[in-house]
Design an enzyme around this catalytic site. Structure first.
Site, mmCIF file in Angstrom:
data_model
loop_
_atom_site.group_PDB
_atom_site.id
_atom_site.type_symbol
_atom_site.label_atom_id
_atom_site.label_comp_id
_atom_site.label_asym_id
_atom_site.label_seq_id
_atom_site.Cartn_x
_atom_site.Cartn_y
_atom_site.Cartn_z
ATOM 1 N N ASP A 8 -21.649 5.322 -3.208
ATOM 2 C CA ASP A 8 -21.169 5.787 -4.505
ATOM 3 C C ASP A 8 -19.713 6.227 -4.332
ATOM 4 O O ASP A 8 -19.221 6.352 -3.210
ATOM 5 C CB ASP A 8 -22.045 6.945 -4.973
ATOM 6 N N PHE A 67 -13.384 8.520 -27.071
ATOM 7 C CA PHE A 67 -13.262 7.472 -26.053
ATOM 8 C C PHE A 67 -14.631 6.859 -25.784
ATOM 9 O O PHE A 67 -15.638 7.555 -25.751
ATOM 10 C CB PHE A 67 -12.700 8.064 -24.766
#
Length: 1307
Positions: free
Chosen positions: A445, A725
């Site tokens: 990750d 957004f």
């Protein structure tokens, strides 16, 4: 509803059954993900619910056509353990005896107990196997007991639930059966001392004893404390600031007027950023503020089925209003309440769409919100986070799958101790250590794993001028890596300290010429952006006429520049979703909210809760005044024991010592008022903080306005609209009314990706666009994350016309997200470009060096992240995962484009059948390649079996791979594709709950524990505090364990082969006493080379990847070598005792079988132990001691056992040990049997050395050189002492001691 586990596929995210047209506001980004989840076949054991729809009724009787409630919903109780008291014995025995070695020894033991086949003692036959099985079962029991303790801590966590309320979705409690009643009485008998009596007179007092939810009404509705495991579907949750969410729930109302709340998601995705959520958009429910309001609300929810998609949720909430004289819970006819025909008893019925922004997920933590009231829709294993985590797998190492050998803990390496978190490397699976030495692929990750998730504002470009590129701040990670790649190990250190001090002094001077800093930092230790030119350019604005009007076409360049700079930082201070906390001094801390007598919202003040969600766990940590190393060892041992145990609160589930070891954030004492920003994204927090330090301080917001302090004067901006957004828009805008002191008027501020902003700019800015674009490219080359800023002044009449259309789109039920995006796109045009920002996502310490070492070892590193493609590429350069010399192959877009792009990549690198374009450079053999793909493109490739195979073929060609915008289950599927398709040993590392599936899918899972939650750490096989510790874990411990266990297994089977053929007695004692110790020591303490050489030459790690030290070929060689040596021993003594007539017994008779077999047995034991010596790399005192004891023991045993007249070898020892023929035969057997191994090993290391042989030779040369240098040094000292006075000798000796100390340290 029941839930099953399957090996087939992941459940598709289905649409809500009542409103298929309702969609989330993600702009369709997740459509491909939903499609993907129902497609790709996998062996990952994910929980899959089998229900198709769900209707939840609140204060409305279930219609007759639905029937009566059947208690069909799953419990909120979580079980991650593998065993219970009934299944432990059969399941554990199955797990153990499915291993080939255990089954082999079991069959041999059974055969050995049959008198017709063997005369061995049954006890000695079963003792070794029984011991191994018993100890392994104890280890598994301890591991699973710790899982049970974790489950208990989660399930016993407390929250507030509406009591004295009828949940119509559950039937009334029925009388228990006789069997269940008996079990309950037994349980109460054994737990009577744990129960506290409840005083009936104080039953309404909010004490610490949780209630059990029921459908009985014993008073007024009230919020009472209950355990998480007792939360039901359709229950009202009352969540306070700091509380963790126990189940997936729809938000009905919050303490904020606009119905918003903020959640922390670090236990899901490892991010500490705050994310906004809002209540359902209806006035009919926003009035809910008390238990009484909850008991009167009437509605039902049509929800989509439980699914694993964390990014999407579709449902419909229907609010019902009945005639005031009716009681809905009485016997009324509500048969047609959900039908299309209007029931005459219903006053009104309103349908409201529900999406992911209205949903709280299990493990969310409420932040910066006083309270939230929500209704539960999914519980237990049907929550999204649990559907994203598979069942606890039973992992076995690659070698263990072939041979039944386990390794020991790696728990006491103090070099993997993290001082900040005060935790070591904690192994949680005891049988995977040899796999650490065979890792070929690492899947990582990004956020919280490679990075610290800490953003720093570094540079900006305003009006074509770059600020911050003056060398004051330290170089970025990417800049340093680039300079090292271009110039070797040396790089430009930057400007001198005197120059930095000069810049800083000028910065302070220019700042104070404009304003007196109150919120802006004047401590250089807290700033990464210092440029006096900012204030120099802003000062030019003072020459503007006092009318205050803003004319962007001003003829004066300086004034134009000043206005651009001012608008730039005004945008940063205004266009965001940040919330602010004020801290006036270091002693201030968050207040706590008391639980006493506060059962409604009206009783609760605007402070925070300190009520723990979990019962406290007493932890006895080592004293602070303990010696440092001793403290580390104590913590290391205690962490092994408590690595699975519960913690003090779900909201802060970190390692037991993390809270105590975590260092508090430093306080900037130069600030009069310290503003702490909480943002949905760390980027936003960094941008707002940068504006604050320049003099544009965001002070706070309400629903309608926000307050900005500009150069010491506060200004209020009216908020008109916020265009949020999302991943499809790639931009955010805010429309505000500017205060009259700043010119007034309506202004749209917009920030986003450069390509998105550039295409929306007004004409006539070509020169500025070119300059800004070049600056953005420079920022990207330095590994910085960029945003482009622009604004637009709006006409009042135009805005009013647009606002009406936007309001209509926002309230529409059908196609709401697409209509909102269309309206937003309409007004985000004709923008004026301001410039671009450049911020750095700081890597964790040592990440670039660690990645470089791992890649040098032959390990391929894939980064799987939910970030957008541009961000992932930037961090790839910063982490040295990507370099400028690499050729980047990027695949993204729609299906047809993706397939075409991927086929072009495959043709270029594999088949060579590619059409060369004019702008495409040819592929050269020496090129290094990196593959970058986004989640939607990955979906299309994984859907195609041929494309999947091509991915596997290409995986060997790519030095690095980055997968962007991938879901948690996509991460797991990518890991599984490589693990099964390449048959390679894989490792997955992450820190958030979104990494759990990936960690479970890999051969070895590593969790990052510490600041970012422990969901990943709980599911992992190894826990570390920082990514850089992976270097030591793999290259040192992994290499050592692989070498040790490989040699131990090969030597173990070799010594059995050499024994079985010539000797048919002493079988049990041979394995229990005569030869076991050297093999065990070899498998636990041997080191091929020291840790220093493992880290200095990581290429030797590739031996494990290439299976150079354990393979079927090598196993056969050891097997044949054992046969050869056994035949040599047998026929040597056969010739001596059968052919020769000079060998007699003590009575004068010819030697017989007893003398022959005893001589062979002794010689075989000696050779088996000496062979271990030959295969040992590192001779420690333990090795010397064990080998010596074993060699002496066989002779002592024969001597002592032969003293008893009843012994079958009575007197044999005296005869053999006094006979030179016996000693000659033993020496001859040892030399002849070991000759082939010695010759082959010599030839192999001399003519065909591998990497380890070369490194060991380097090490030997270094040792010889050091010894030679030491002799020369001693010789020089003796010569020097003869010609200097005594006092100078003392001084010189002192200097030499210092020099030697430094040399030893460097060595």
């Amino acid at each position: 509803m029941t839930t099953t586990t399957t090996n087939i596929t992941l459940l598709p995210a289905q649409e809500a059954i009542s409103e298929k047209s309702l969609s989330s506001e993600n702009g369709g980004v997740n459509d491909s993900r939903n499609k993907y989840l129902k497609r790709t076949k996998s062996k990952i054991r994910n929980r899959i619910p089998i229900c198709k729809d769900r209707q939840i009724f609140v204060n409305i009787p279930i219609p007759d056509r639905k029937g009566q409630p059947k208690g069909k919903y799953v419990s909120n109780k979580i079980v991650t353990s593998k065993y219970n008291i009934w299944t432990f014995l059969p399941k554990n025995l199955f797990e153990q005896f499915r291993r080939a070695a255990n089954m082999y020894f079991l069959i041999m033991a059974v055969l050995g107990m049959i008198p017709a086949i063997s005369t061995n003692s049954p006890v000695l036959t079963l003792l070794p196997l029984s011991t191994v099985v018993f100890l392994t079962a104890c280890k598994d029991a301890v591991e699973d007991l710790n899982r049970h303790q974790i489950d208990d801590k989660y399930n016993s966590a407390t929250c507030y639930l509406l009591q004295n309320f009828i949940n119509v979705n559950y039937p009334d409690q029925k009388k228990l059966s006789l069997w269940k009643s008996l079990l309950l009485r037994i349980n109460l008998f054994f737990n009577w001392n744990k129960l506290k009596p409840r005083n009936p007179q104080n039953s309404n007092i909010n004490d610490d004893i949780p209630f059990k939810p029921s459908n009985e009404i014993n008073g007024q509705p009230d919020f009472k404390k209950v355990m998480w495991k007792d939360v039901r579907v359709g229950d009202f949750l009352f969540l306070k600031n700091g509380d963790a969410v126990p189940a997936d729930a729809i938000i009905l109302s919050t303490s904020e007027q606009n119905g918003t709340c903020y959640v922390e998601t670090k236990d899901l995705d490892g991010e500490t950023n705050l994310k906004p959520r809002r209540c359902v958009s209806t006035d009919a429910l926003n009035h809910i503020k008390s238990p009484e309001d909850c008991s009167k609300a009437m509605f039902w929810v049509d929800s989509e089925p439980p699914n694993s998609n964390l990014f999407s949720y579709n449902a419909k909430l229907t609010v019902v209003s009945v005639l005031p004289e009716m009681d809905p819970l009485q016997d009324q006819d509500f048969t047609s309440i959900t039908s299309e025909n209007q029931n005459p008893r219903i006053k009104s019925k309103t349908a409201i769409p529900v999406d992911i922004n209205n949903l709280l997920l299990r493990a969310h933590v409420i932040r910066n919100t006083e309270w939230v009231i929500a209704i539960t829709v999914f519980t237990g294993i049907e929550t999204k986070i649990m559907l994203n985590s598979g069942e606890t797998p039973s992992k076995r190492s690659r070698i263990e799958k072939e041979m039944n050998q386990e390794a020991f803990f790696i728990y006491n390496d103090l070099e993997m101790w993290d001082d900040d978190a005060e935790i070591p490397c904690v192994p949680k699976s005891w049988n995977l250590s040899d796999d650490l030495g065979q890792i070929e692929y690492i899947f990582s990750d990004k956020t919280g794993t490679l990075t610290r998730n800490i953003m720093e504002f570094r540079q900006c470009s305003i009006g074509g001028k770059v600020y911050g590129r003056n060398g004051w701040a330290d170089k970025t990670d990417a800049s340093i890596g680039k300079e090292i790649a271009q110039g070797g190990n040396k790089f430009n250190e930057g400007i001198s300290d005197n120059k930095k001090n000069e810049i800083w002094d000028q910065y302070l001077l220019e700042m104070k010429n404009i304003f007196n800093p109150k919120y802006s930092s004047t401590d250089p230790n807290f700033l990464t952006f210092v440029d006096p030119d900012i204030f120099k350019d802003l000062r030019a604005e003072k020459t503007i006429d006092e009318d205050g009007e803003f004319n962007i076409d001003d003829n004066l360049d300086k004034q134009k520049k000043a206005r651009l700079v001012r608008e730039f930082f005004t945008l940063l201070a205004v266009c965001h979703t940040v919330v602010v906390d004020k801290i006036t001094n270091e002693s201030d801390s968050e207040k706590s909210i008391s639980d006493k007598d506060k059962t409604s919202v009206d009783d609760i003040q605007s402070d925070q809760t300190n009520d723990p969600n979990l019962n406290p766990v007493e932890e006895k940590l080592s004293p602070n005044n303990s010696p440092f190393n001793l403290r580390k060892v104590k913590h290391s041992i205690s962490n092994i024991k408590s690595s699975f145990k519960g913690f003090e609160s779900v909201a802060s589930l970190v390692s037991p010592s993390a809270n105590k070891g975590k260092k508090s954030d430093p306080i900037d004492k130069t600030l009069v008022h310290n503003l702490v920003y909480k943002a949905e994204s760390p980027d936003e927090a960094a941008l707002v903080s940068a504006a604050k330090n320049v003099g544009f301080a965001f002070l706070g917001r309400t629903t309608e306005s926000m307050t900005i302090d500009i150069f010491g004067q506060e200004h209020v901006f009216d908020i008109l609209n916020v265009l949020e957004f999302n991943s499809s828009r790639k931009r955010m805008s805010i429309i505000v009314r500017r205060p009259e002191q700043l010119g007034g008027g309506i202004v749209l501020f917009c920030k986003g990706a450069d390509n998105i902003i550039f295409e929306r700019l007004a004409n006539g800015q070509e020169e500025l666009i070119e300059k800004t674009s070049a600056d953005i490219d420079d920022f990207s080359n330095e590994g910085l994350r960029t945003l482009t800023l622009a604004y637009r002044v709006l006409n009042e009449s135009y805005y009013n016309s647009w606002s009406s259309k936007y309001q209509e789109a926002s309230t529409s039920i059908h196609d709401r997200s697409s209509r909102i995006d269309a309206c937003s796109d309409e007004i985000e045009r004709e923008l004026i470009l301001l410039g671009a920002t450049a911020i750095e996502d700081k890597l964790q310490e040592g990440v670039p060096d660690c990645i470089a070492s791992l890649r040098s070892a032959g390990i391929k590193i894939w980064v799987l992240t939910g970030d957008k493609l541009e961000t992932a590429i930037n961090i790839g350069f910063a982490a040295h995962l990507l370099t400028k010399e690499m050729r980047l192959w990027i695949v993204k877009g729609k299906k047809d484009t993706v397939i075409k792009q991927f086929e072009n990549v495959y043709a270029s690198l594999i088949s060579g059948n590619v059409e060369q374009k004019d702008d495409m450079e040819p592929v050269h053999p020496d090129d290094t390649h990196a593959f970058i793909i986004d989640g939607s493109a990955l979906t299309h490739l994984l859907d195609d079996e041929k494309a999947r195979q091509k991915i596997l073929e290409l995986s060997d060609r790519f030095h690095s791979v980055i997968c962007c915008r991938v879901s948690p289950l996509q991460k797991a599927l990518v890991v599984e594709l490589v693990r099964t398709g390449k048959r390679s040993t894989t490792l997955a590392i992450g820190d958030g709950a979104n990494d759990v599936s990936m960690i479970q899918a890999a051969n070895v899972g590593v969790g990052i524990s510490g600041q970012e939650g422990v969901q990943a750490a709980m599911a992992a096989d190894y826990n570390i505090a920082q990514f850089r510790y992976l270097n030591k874990l793999l290259l040192v411990h992994g290499h050592w364990d692989y070498m040790r266990i490989s040699e131990m297994i090969l030597n173990f089977f070799y010594k059995n082969v050499i024994w079985v053929f010539p000797v048919l007695c002493f079988v049990q004692l041979y394995n229990l006493f005569f030869t076991v110790a050297p093999v065990v020591v070899l498998g636990t303490t041997d080191q091929s080379v020291s840790a220093l050489y493992c880290l200095k030459y990581p290429i030797i790690y590739s031996l494990g990847i290439r299976k150079m030290r354990y393979s079927k070929k090598l196993f056969a060689i050891y097997f044949l070598d054992g046969i050869w040596q056994s035949l040599v021993v047998y026929f040597t003594f056969y010739s001596i005792y059968s052919i020769s007539t000079n060998v007699t017994t003590s009575e004068g008779y010819d030697a017989g079988n007893i003398e022959f077999s005893t001589a062979v047995a002794i010689t075989v034991v000696v050779i088996a132990n000496l062979s271990v010596c030959f295969n040992t790399y590192r001779w420690s005192w333990i090795t010397w001691a064990v080998i010596t004891v074993e060699l002496v023991f066989i002779f002592v045993y024969v001597l002592m056992y032969g003293l008893f007249p009843e012994s079958p070898i009575y007197g044999i020892a005296e005869q053999l040990f006094s006979d030179g023929i016996f000693w000659f035969g033993m020496a001859f057997s040892i030399l002849l049997s070991g000759l082939p191994r010695y010759v082959i090993t010599f030839a192999k290391q001399w003519f065909y050395p591998d990497d380890l042989d070369i490194v060991r030779q380097i090490r030997a040369s270094d040792i010889i050189a050091k010894k030679k240098a030491r002799k020369e040094e001693l010789k020089n000292q003796k010569t020097h002492q003869k010609i200097i006075p005594p006092i100078l000798q003392v001084i010189d000796q002192s200097d030499n001691d210092i020099i030697n100390s430094v040399q030893q340290t460097n060595d």
